[in-house]
Design an enzyme around this catalytic site. Sequence first.
Site, mmCIF file in Angstrom:
data_model
loop_
_atom_site.group_PDB
_atom_site.id
_atom_site.type_symbol
_atom_site.label_atom_id
_atom_site.label_comp_id
_atom_site.label_asym_id
_atom_site.label_seq_id
_atom_site.Cartn_x
_atom_site.Cartn_y
_atom_site.Cartn_z
ATOM 1 N N LYS A 13 41.647 -22.888 -4.573
ATOM 2 C CA LYS A 13 41.960 -22.399 -5.918
ATOM 3 C C LYS A 13 40.750 -21.741 -6.583
ATOM 4 O O LYS A 13 40.902 -20.736 -7.267
ATOM 5 C CB LYS A 13 42.567 -23.485 -6.797
ATOM 6 N N ARG A 127 32.507 -28.162 3.469
ATOM 7 C CA ARG A 127 32.203 -27.260 2.355
ATOM 8 C C ARG A 127 30.766 -27.436 1.870
ATOM 9 O O ARG A 127 30.277 -28.542 1.734
ATOM 10 C CB ARG A 127 33.168 -27.542 1.189
ATOM 11 N N ARG A 161 28.680 -31.208 -2.359
ATOM 12 C CA ARG A 161 29.045 -31.875 -3.605
ATOM 13 C C ARG A 161 29.168 -33.382 -3.379
ATOM 14 O O ARG A 161 29.635 -33.819 -2.332
ATOM 15 C CB ARG A 161 30.388 -31.329 -4.106
HETATM 16 P P1 AMP Z 1 37.410 -30.061 -9.254
HETATM 17 O O1 AMP Z 1 36.159 -29.266 -9.181
HETATM 18 O O2 AMP Z 1 38.532 -29.361 -9.960
HETATM 19 O O3 AMP Z 1 37.815 -30.627 -7.912
HETATM 20 O O4 AMP Z 1 37.076 -31.344 -10.185
HETATM 21 C C1 AMP Z 1 36.050 -32.262 -9.833
HETATM 22 C C2 AMP Z 1 36.275 -33.584 -10.558
HETATM 23 O O5 AMP Z 1 36.225 -33.386 -11.972
HETATM 24 C C3 AMP Z 1 37.634 -34.240 -10.301
HETATM 25 O O6 AMP Z 1 37.665 -34.991 -9.108
HETATM 26 C C4 AMP Z 1 37.761 -35.122 -11.546
HETATM 27 O O7 AMP Z 1 36.949 -36.276 -11.459
HETATM 28 C C5 AMP Z 1 37.182 -34.225 -12.634
HETATM 29 N N1 AMP Z 1 38.220 -33.363 -13.244
HETATM 30 C C6 AMP Z 1 38.276 -32.002 -13.221
HETATM 31 N N2 AMP Z 1 39.357 -31.552 -13.875
HETATM 32 C C7 AMP Z 1 40.008 -32.656 -14.324
HETATM 33 C C8 AMP Z 1 41.226 -32.863 -15.046
HETATM 34 N N3 AMP Z 1 41.997 -31.837 -15.451
HETATM 35 N N4 AMP Z 1 41.583 -34.144 -15.325
HETATM 36 C C9 AMP Z 1 40.825 -35.191 -14.956
HETATM 37 N N5 AMP Z 1 39.690 -35.074 -14.242
HETATM 38 C C10 AMP Z 1 39.275 -33.809 -13.932
#
Ligand code: AMP
Length: 224
Positions: A13, A127, A161
């Site tokens: 995404k 990654r 990460r």
């Molecule tokens: P991502 O980069 O989108 O995979 O987000 C990394 C981490 O940030 C996730 O595993 C959550 O811990 C937190 N996070 C990001 N977006 C959200 C959301 N909309 N709701 C809750 N936690 C979020």
Amino acid sequence: MRLIFLAPPGSGKGTQGARLMKEYNILQLSTGDILRENKKRGTKLGKEARYYMDAGELVPDEIITAMLKEEIIKPEYQTGFILDGFPRTKFQAKALEEILEEMNLKLDAAIILEVPKQELISRLSARRTCRKCGKTYHLIFNPPQEPDTCDAPCFGHLFQRADDTKETILNRLKVYERNTSPLIEYFEETGIAIHINGLGSVDEVYDRIKHSLAAINTHVEVKK
Ligand code: AMP
């Protein structure tokens, strides 16, 4: 154009959103990126979110929704946006609807990127992310030219990460299944869901998204 992605971690995404951003001349709003930035800067929000993020759990709805609301009302998002990583729960989906209603706006499409679990695990474990520009690489299928270094012109340092480790990946996928995948039905009911096969090259997946978006009735023209 106002888009959201309903897509598991590792489905691409972020990468696809970056291309859509150029094509439609709109900004990508990634809640994960904002949280990581806050974590790095050691802000109150970053400290609150840290525990959840490192464990692959969701940051509580109230915190993330307040953060999103503060961000999305900024002038740079008024012509459109791509939400990457929000909404992730029914609470968040309803909150987003209310926020947009207040602004007299509506979503154009919810892009559902479909990728099998094994493939997601493989992509996430291999990654590497650039600390400077955020670009991502796959160690086998899309490696950088020099080890641990982002390609020109960035040359930033690549890192894994904290939540891209095996155990946390499995938990993030579980959390997605439990909390976020029910939203697919929610957006199917609102009539804006677009299902996209997320397997294949970045270009192939992007073409599928672009064609599906061109088929929906939007007010924004795709740049030639
Ligand atoms: P991502 O980069 O989108 O995979 O987000 C990394 C981490 O940030 C996730 O595993 C959550 O811990 C937190 N996070 C990001 N977006 C959200 C959301 N909309 N709701 C809750 N936690 C979020």
